[in-house]
Scaffold this active site. Structure first.
Site, PDB file in Angstrom:
ATOM      1  N   CYS A 115      -1.402   2.149   7.353  1.00 51.12           N
ATOM      2  CA  CYS A 115      -0.963   1.232   6.311  1.00 51.12           C
ATOM      3  C   CYS A 115      -1.058  -0.219   6.762  1.00 51.12           C
ATOM      4  O   CYS A 115      -0.882  -0.538   7.921  1.00 51.12           O
ATOM      5  CB  CYS A 115       0.448   1.566   5.871  1.00 51.12           C
ATOM      6  SG  CYS A 115       0.399   2.484   4.341  1.00 51.12           S
ATOM      7  N   CYS A 164       5.355  -7.598   7.436  1.00 52.35           N
ATOM      8  CA  CYS A 164       6.407  -7.246   8.402  1.00 52.35           C
ATOM      9  C   CYS A 164       6.523  -8.377   9.409  1.00 52.35           C
ATOM     10  O   CYS A 164       5.522  -8.968   9.809  1.00 52.35           O
ATOM     11  CB  CYS A 164       6.061  -5.936   9.113  1.00 52.35           C
ATOM     12  SG  CYS A 164       7.347  -5.407  10.278  1.00 52.35           S
ATOM     13  N   CYS A 210      -0.697  -3.356  15.037  1.00 49.71           N
ATOM     14  CA  CYS A 210      -0.428  -3.045  13.626  1.00 49.71           C
ATOM     15  C   CYS A 210      -0.976  -4.122  12.690  1.00 49.71           C
ATOM     16  O   CYS A 210      -0.671  -5.306  12.847  1.00 49.71           O
ATOM     17  CB  CYS A 210       1.084  -2.893  13.438  1.00 49.71           C
ATOM     18  SG  CYS A 210       1.547  -2.647  11.710  1.00 49.71           S
ATOM     19  N   CYS A 253       3.120   8.318   1.780  1.00 45.56           N
ATOM     20  CA  CYS A 253       3.541   7.316   2.762  1.00 45.56           C
ATOM     21  C   CYS A 253       3.806   6.023   1.997  1.00 45.56           C
ATOM     22  O   CYS A 253       2.919   5.509   1.317  1.00 45.56           O
ATOM     23  CB  CYS A 253       2.398   7.146   3.764  1.00 45.56           C
ATOM     24  SG  CYS A 253       2.655   5.825   4.927  1.00 45.56           S
ATOM     25  N   GLU A 277       0.832  -1.204   0.000  1.00 46.81           N
ATOM     26  CA  GLU A 277       0.000   0.000   0.000  1.00 46.81           C
ATOM     27  C   GLU A 277       0.865   1.251   0.000  1.00 46.81           C
ATOM     28  O   GLU A 277       1.963   1.259   0.545  1.00 46.81           O
ATOM     29  CB  GLU A 277      -0.836   0.044   1.286  1.00 46.81           C
ATOM     30  CG  GLU A 277      -1.776  -1.098   1.428  1.00 46.81           C
ATOM     31  CD  GLU A 277      -2.523  -1.049   2.756  1.00 46.81           C
ATOM     32  OE1 GLU A 277      -3.175  -2.050   3.073  1.00 46.81           O
ATOM     33  OE2 GLU A 277      -2.439  -0.033   3.475  1.00 46.81           O
ATOM     34  N   CYS A 280       4.157  -6.029  15.922  1.00 51.03           N
ATOM     35  CA  CYS A 280       3.649  -5.090  16.926  1.00 51.03           C
ATOM     36  C   CYS A 280       2.146  -5.366  17.064  1.00 51.03           C
ATOM     37  O   CYS A 280       1.457  -5.591  16.064  1.00 51.03           O
ATOM     38  CB  CYS A 280       3.892  -3.650  16.487  1.00 51.03           C
ATOM     39  SG  CYS A 280       5.645  -3.317  16.216  1.00 51.03           S
TER      40      CYS A 280
HETATM   41  N1  SAH Z   1       7.947  -0.329  10.704  1.00 46.25           N
HETATM   42  C1  SAH Z   1       8.113   1.055  10.850  1.00 46.25           C
HETATM   43  C2  SAH Z   1       7.417   1.868   9.783  1.00 46.25           C
HETATM   44  C3  SAH Z   1       6.055   1.416   9.389  1.00 46.25           C
HETATM   45  S1  SAH Z   1       4.823   1.461  10.657  1.00 46.25           S
HETATM   46  C4  SAH Z   1       7.696   1.522  12.229  1.00 46.25           C
HETATM   47  O1  SAH Z   1       7.120   0.720  12.973  1.00 46.25           O
HETATM   48  O2  SAH Z   1       7.975   2.673  12.546  1.00 46.25           O
HETATM   49  C5  SAH Z   1       4.707   3.212  10.839  1.00 46.25           C
HETATM   50  C6  SAH Z   1       3.675   3.674  11.788  1.00 46.25           C
HETATM   51  O3  SAH Z   1       2.384   3.170  11.454  1.00 46.25           O
HETATM   52  C7  SAH Z   1       3.824   3.278  13.249  1.00 46.25           C
HETATM   53  O4  SAH Z   1       4.674   4.023  14.019  1.00 46.25           O
HETATM   54  C8  SAH Z   1       2.481   3.662  13.703  1.00 46.25           C
HETATM   55  O5  SAH Z   1       2.586   5.029  13.981  1.00 46.25           O
HETATM   56  C9  SAH Z   1       1.570   3.485  12.528  1.00 46.25           C
HETATM   57  N2  SAH Z   1       0.561   2.492  12.801  1.00 46.25           N
HETATM   58  C10 SAH Z   1       0.620   1.139  12.677  1.00 46.25           C
HETATM   59  N3  SAH Z   1      -0.544   0.577  13.055  1.00 46.25           N
HETATM   60  C11 SAH Z   1      -1.359   1.590  13.405  1.00 46.25           C
HETATM   61  C12 SAH Z   1      -2.699   1.664  13.878  1.00 46.25           C
HETATM   62  N4  SAH Z   1      -3.435   0.563  14.023  1.00 46.25           N
HETATM   63  N5  SAH Z   1      -3.205   2.867  14.180  1.00 46.25           N
HETATM   64  C13 SAH Z   1      -2.473   3.998  14.012  1.00 46.25           C
HETATM   65  N6  SAH Z   1      -1.213   4.005  13.541  1.00 46.25           N
HETATM   66  C14 SAH Z   1      -0.665   2.811  13.250  1.00 46.25           C
HETATM   67 FE1  SF4 Z   2       6.222  -3.782  11.490  1.00 48.04          FE
HETATM   68 FE2  SF4 Z   2       3.882  -2.611  11.953  1.00 48.04          FE
HETATM   69 FE3  SF4 Z   2       5.622  -2.892  13.940  1.00 48.04          FE
HETATM   70 FE4  SF4 Z   2       6.122  -1.123  11.965  1.00 48.04          FE
HETATM   71  S1  SF4 Z   2       4.449  -1.027  13.445  1.00 48.04           S
HETATM   72  S2  SF4 Z   2       7.548  -2.628  12.870  1.00 48.04           S
HETATM   73  S3  SF4 Z   2       5.208  -2.237  10.224  1.00 48.04           S
HETATM   74  S4  SF4 Z   2       4.616  -4.577  12.822  1.00 48.04           S
END
Ligand code: SAH
Ligand code: SF4
Length: 364
Positions: free
Chosen positions: A338, A114, A121, A107, A94, A118
């Site tokens: 994303c 990934c 996410c 973005c 995306e 987390c």
């Molecule tokens: N892996 C890297 C970059 C991609 S994720 C990282 O973790 O920084 C980038 C951002 O996506 C995360 O910091 C978080 O701010 C956002 N993100 C992921 N899941 C989310 C969610 N469910 N709601 C809001 N922001 C989210």
């Molecule tokens: Fe991976 Fe999502 Fe964690 Fe970023 S926030 S490191 S994309 S699992």
């Protein structure tokens, strides 16, 4: 199209010079090609009129410029556009275009899926498929600038899409090189932000290789909570992570700061006690905090913090003289964060989630 042709889309200036030298051509061809592709959006060698007819046909035999393909484009009522991109391998990624007052931010993704899981996410929820190549990363910026004829050029790029950029560092650095290059997109270091969950050894390496802005996905200020929601913390705990940020800023201009991203999840990390811990750990680091209300997705057990909780958290940080911004949630209707749209598609394709049809404005 022959599978054997080299895709030049992701080639940096230096690698293009080598490529042209291998054809017996002078190095200025590299600048010419970069301008055609990255400044004018031309990918057909036949239209590159400052190349001789011979060179054009030679190029067509051995090389091609092949961007990834847009599968769908969804537009939210506020004008945020989310693109689903299909890679040659069939994987989906995306990218999101976010119009703001004076900026048009893109973005982008660095990996399909990934591995870091987390808990908040949607990308982590899908697991890891593969690293993106140079051309698949810069290809997103190319598509955003040239696929949509009515679009303004992209002014800012953030690596906040799918994937962990520091686990795919060489292609990410090559694409940053193109983003900054005067013959390509010419974006300044302040207009490119790399977001990471905190791969400490790579942050240390990064300092000598690039000067782009760095954002850290902190989301918790004590190790036991961060171990739970950002599991990579078990390997690289908070003190090591913030130390590597200080190292990153060394020898950089005084104006450069780290952005600390902090998702606010209801009842998990959003109390005033958590805000106090955050103030404490950030002491001595030149940074600003970006608060992000959690964006819910199917299969997640978390909820967005209440508005009054978000406001209280923000006020507390500001009162402690931390520069704090609140990310306005945009594109909720198009699964703004994303990984959420690919996640939804994957789930509905697998049939796990049939009732949850994707009910969006399709502008592709
Ligand atoms: N892996 C890297 C970059 C991609 S994720 C990282 O973790 O920084 C980038 C951002 O996506 C995360 O910091 C978080 O701010 C956002 N993100 C992921 N899941 C989310 C969610 N469910 N709601 C809001 N922001 C989210
Ligand atoms: Fe991976 Fe999502 Fe964690 Fe970023 S926030 S490191 S994309 S699992």
């Amino acid at each position: 199209m022959s599978k054997d042709r080299i895709n030049l889309l992701g080639f940096t200036y230096d690698s293009l010079v080598d490529f042209f030298q291998s054809l017996g051509e002078p190095s200025f061809r590299a600048s010419q090609l970069m301008k055609w592709v990255h400044q004018r959006g031309i990918i057909d060698f036949d239209k590159m009129t400052d190349f001789s007819v011979n060179l054009r046909s030679q190029l067509s035999e051995v090389a091609e410029i092949r961007p990834p393909k847009i599968e769908e484009c969804l537009t939210s009522p506020e004008g945020t556009k989310k693109y689903l991109i299909k890679l040659d391998s069939g994987s989906m990624i995306e990218m999101v275009k976010i119009p703001e007052k004076k900026r048009l931010t893109l973005c982008i993704s660095s990996q399909a899926g990934c591995a870091l899981q987390c808990t908040f996410c949607a990308t982590g929820d899908q697991g890891f498929e593969r690293n993106l190549t140079n051309s698949e990363i810069i290809g997103q910026l190319w598509l955003a600038n040239f696929n949509d004829l009515y679009s303004q050029p992209i002014s800012n790029v953030v690596f906040m899409g799918m994937g962990e950029p520091l686990l795919n560092i060489e292609p990410v650095l090559a694409s940053i090189n193109l983003m900054q290059h005067q013959n390509a997109y010419g974006l300044s270091k302040r207009r490119i932000t790399l977001s990471t969950s905190g791969i400490v050894p790579e942050i240390e390496k990064l300092a000598s290789r690039t000067d782009v802005s760095l954002a850290i996905s902190l989301h918790a200020a004590n190790n036991s909570l961060r171990d739970e929601i950002v599991p990579i913390n078990k390997k690289y705990p908070i003190d090591q992570l913030l130390n590597s940020c200080k190292q990153y800023l060394k020898n950089k201009s005084k104006r450069q700061t780290i952005t600390i991203e902090y998702i606010l999840i209801d009842g998990v990390n959003d109390s005033i006690e958590h805000a106090k811990e955050l103030v404490k750990v950030l002491k001595g680091l030149s940074c600003k905090v970006n608060l992000i209300p959690f964006n819910p997705f199917d299969g997640s057990n978390y909820a967005r913090s209440l508005d009054e909780t978000i406001q209280a958290f923000k006020d507390f940080l500001i009162q402690k003289e931390i520069i704090t911004t609140l990310r306005i949630t945009r594109g909720d209707a198009i699964d703004g964060a994303c990984g959420q749209l690919v996640g939804k598609l994957t789930k509905s394709i697998k049939g796990k989630n049939k009732s949850n049809s994707i009910n969006l404005i399709n502008t592709s």
